[in-house]
Design a protein around this motif. Sequence first.
Motif, mmCIF file in Angstrom:
data_model
loop_
_atom_site.group_PDB
_atom_site.id
_atom_site.type_symbol
_atom_site.label_atom_id
_atom_site.label_comp_id
_atom_site.label_asym_id
_atom_site.label_seq_id
_atom_site.Cartn_x
_atom_site.Cartn_y
_atom_site.Cartn_z
ATOM 1 N N CYS A 92 21.820 -55.104 -6.429
ATOM 2 C CA CYS A 92 22.958 -55.552 -5.619
ATOM 3 C C CYS A 92 23.643 -54.394 -4.907
ATOM 4 N N VAL A 93 23.228 -53.167 -5.223
ATOM 5 C CA VAL A 93 23.926 -51.974 -4.747
ATOM 6 C C VAL A 93 23.156 -51.319 -3.604
ATOM 7 N N GLN A 94 23.922 -50.960 -2.576
ATOM 8 C CA GLN A 94 23.383 -50.146 -1.488
ATOM 9 C C GLN A 94 24.283 -48.926 -1.349
ATOM 10 N N ILE A 95 23.763 -47.910 -0.687
ATOM 11 C CA ILE A 95 24.527 -46.681 -0.469
ATOM 12 C C ILE A 95 24.621 -46.413 1.028
ATOM 13 N N VAL A 96 25.772 -45.876 1.426
ATOM 14 C CA VAL A 96 25.956 -45.403 2.799
ATOM 15 C C VAL A 96 25.755 -43.896 2.728
ATOM 16 N N ARG A 97 24.612 -43.450 3.173
ATOM 17 C CA ARG A 97 24.278 -42.027 3.030
ATOM 18 C C ARG A 97 25.026 -41.149 4.024
ATOM 19 N N MET A 98 25.234 -41.674 5.226
ATOM 20 C CA MET A 98 25.985 -40.925 6.243
ATOM 21 C C MET A 98 26.985 -41.875 6.884
ATOM 22 N N GLU A 99 28.215 -41.400 7.061
ATOM 23 C CA GLU A 99 29.255 -42.203 7.686
ATOM 24 C C GLU A 99 28.772 -42.730 9.035
ATOM 25 N N GLY A 100 29.000 -44.005 9.269
ATOM 26 C CA GLY A 100 28.601 -44.613 10.535
ATOM 27 C C GLY A 100 27.202 -45.194 10.527
ATOM 28 N N THR A 101 26.464 -45.038 9.416
ATOM 29 C CA THR A 101 25.123 -45.605 9.334
ATOM 30 C C THR A 101 25.153 -46.856 8.464
ATOM 31 N N MET A 102 24.131 -47.644 8.576
ATOM 32 C CA MET A 102 24.018 -48.863 7.781
ATOM 33 C C MET A 102 23.691 -48.500 6.329
ATOM 34 N N PRO A 103 24.213 -49.291 5.392
ATOM 35 C CA PRO A 103 23.858 -49.048 3.985
ATOM 36 C C PRO A 103 22.382 -49.328 3.749
ATOM 37 N N VAL A 104 21.804 -48.607 2.789
ATOM 38 C CA VAL A 104 20.395 -48.783 2.437
ATOM 39 C C VAL A 104 20.279 -48.958 0.927
ATOM 40 N N ASN A 105 19.149 -49.487 0.484
ATOM 41 C CA ASN A 105 18.920 -49.678 -0.943
ATOM 42 C C ASN A 105 18.892 -48.332 -1.660
ATOM 43 N N LEU A 106 19.322 -48.360 -2.910
ATOM 44 C CA LEU A 106 19.340 -47.151 -3.728
ATOM 45 C C LEU A 106 17.933 -46.648 -4.012
ATOM 46 N N THR A 107 17.833 -45.336 -4.146
ATOM 47 C CA THR A 107 16.628 -44.712 -4.675
ATOM 48 C C THR A 107 17.048 -43.858 -5.856
ATOM 49 N N ASP A 108 16.095 -43.388 -6.621
ATOM 50 C CA ASP A 108 16.396 -42.534 -7.769
ATOM 51 C C ASP A 108 17.185 -41.288 -7.352
ATOM 52 N N ALA A 109 16.937 -40.796 -6.146
ATOM 53 C CA ALA A 109 17.590 -39.564 -5.689
ATOM 54 C C ALA A 109 19.061 -39.768 -5.325
ATOM 55 N N ASP A 110 19.528 -41.008 -5.218
ATOM 56 C CA ASP A 110 20.910 -41.271 -4.798
ATOM 57 C C ASP A 110 21.937 -41.067 -5.900
ATOM 58 N N ILE A 111 21.511 -41.092 -7.149
ATOM 59 C CA ILE A 111 22.443 -41.009 -8.269
ATOM 60 C C ILE A 111 22.158 -39.733 -9.057
ATOM 61 N N SER A 112 23.209 -38.937 -9.251
ATOM 62 C CA SER A 112 23.085 -37.718 -10.051
ATOM 63 C C SER A 112 23.805 -37.837 -11.381
ATOM 64 N N ASP A 113 24.907 -38.564 -11.400
ATOM 65 C CA ASP A 113 25.776 -38.666 -12.568
ATOM 66 C C ASP A 113 25.455 -39.935 -13.354
ATOM 67 N N PRO A 114 25.111 -39.824 -14.631
ATOM 68 C CA PRO A 114 24.782 -41.025 -15.408
ATOM 69 C C PRO A 114 25.934 -42.029 -15.481
ATOM 70 N N GLN A 115 27.177 -41.547 -15.410
ATOM 71 C CA GLN A 115 28.319 -42.465 -15.450
ATOM 72 C C GLN A 115 28.337 -43.368 -14.215
ATOM 73 N N THR A 116 27.808 -42.864 -13.100
ATOM 74 C CA THR A 116 27.758 -43.673 -11.887
ATOM 75 C C THR A 116 26.930 -44.928 -12.109
ATOM 76 N N LEU A 117 25.785 -44.786 -12.804
ATOM 77 C CA LEU A 117 24.956 -45.967 -13.091
ATOM 78 C C LEU A 117 25.732 -46.997 -13.912
ATOM 79 N N THR A 118 26.410 -46.534 -14.941
ATOM 80 C CA THR A 118 27.199 -47.430 -15.784
ATOM 81 C C THR A 118 28.280 -48.119 -14.965
ATOM 82 N N ASP A 119 28.985 -47.354 -14.149
ATOM 83 C CA ASP A 119 30.070 -47.918 -13.346
ATOM 84 C C ASP A 119 29.547 -48.900 -12.302
#
Length: 158
Positions: A92-119
């Motif tokens: 259900c989660v997408q990320i906006v990698r650069m301001e002004g661009t469309m959100p895209v599906n997450l990849t493994d490289a998008d998350i560095s902090d394990p707490q982010t996954l939990t949140d």
Amino acid sequence: MKSINWSPASGEDAGKKFIITRMSAFAADKWARHLSKAVIQSTNKMSDAMLDKAVQRAMEEGILGIASMSMTIFANIDDEACDKAFEALLNCVQIVRMEGTMPVNLTDADISDPQTLTDLRSEAFNLHVGFFKAAIFQSSPLAASLIRAVSPVSPPAP
């Protein structure tokens, strides 16, 4: 479909912008039915004291308590069911990698902090808690009674 914007306030992923979108009604219903079945089966693995504590917290805190109870019960769900439930939430989660661009599906490289996954999972779960409640009503009269007891129309006892 309902969406929320969410960004971690701290940690390695602070400032990243995520869009969390609720599943379609049919997909959310299917997810919730499968999860509620796994939750009901997992309660058989919990000690009476642990289950009583989770139920008490749910009764005291209403919907937030039910969400908290659900996350506690996740710890007792078998790995396959838990992985499927968590994967569906992260889908259900997408990320906006650069301001002004469309959100895209997450990849493994998008998350560095394990707490982010939990949140992210918690935020996605909160978007679907109504479907989870409905699935519990369908499958478990005891759980349905608990949910009725803590619903906003019937405030928890002091």
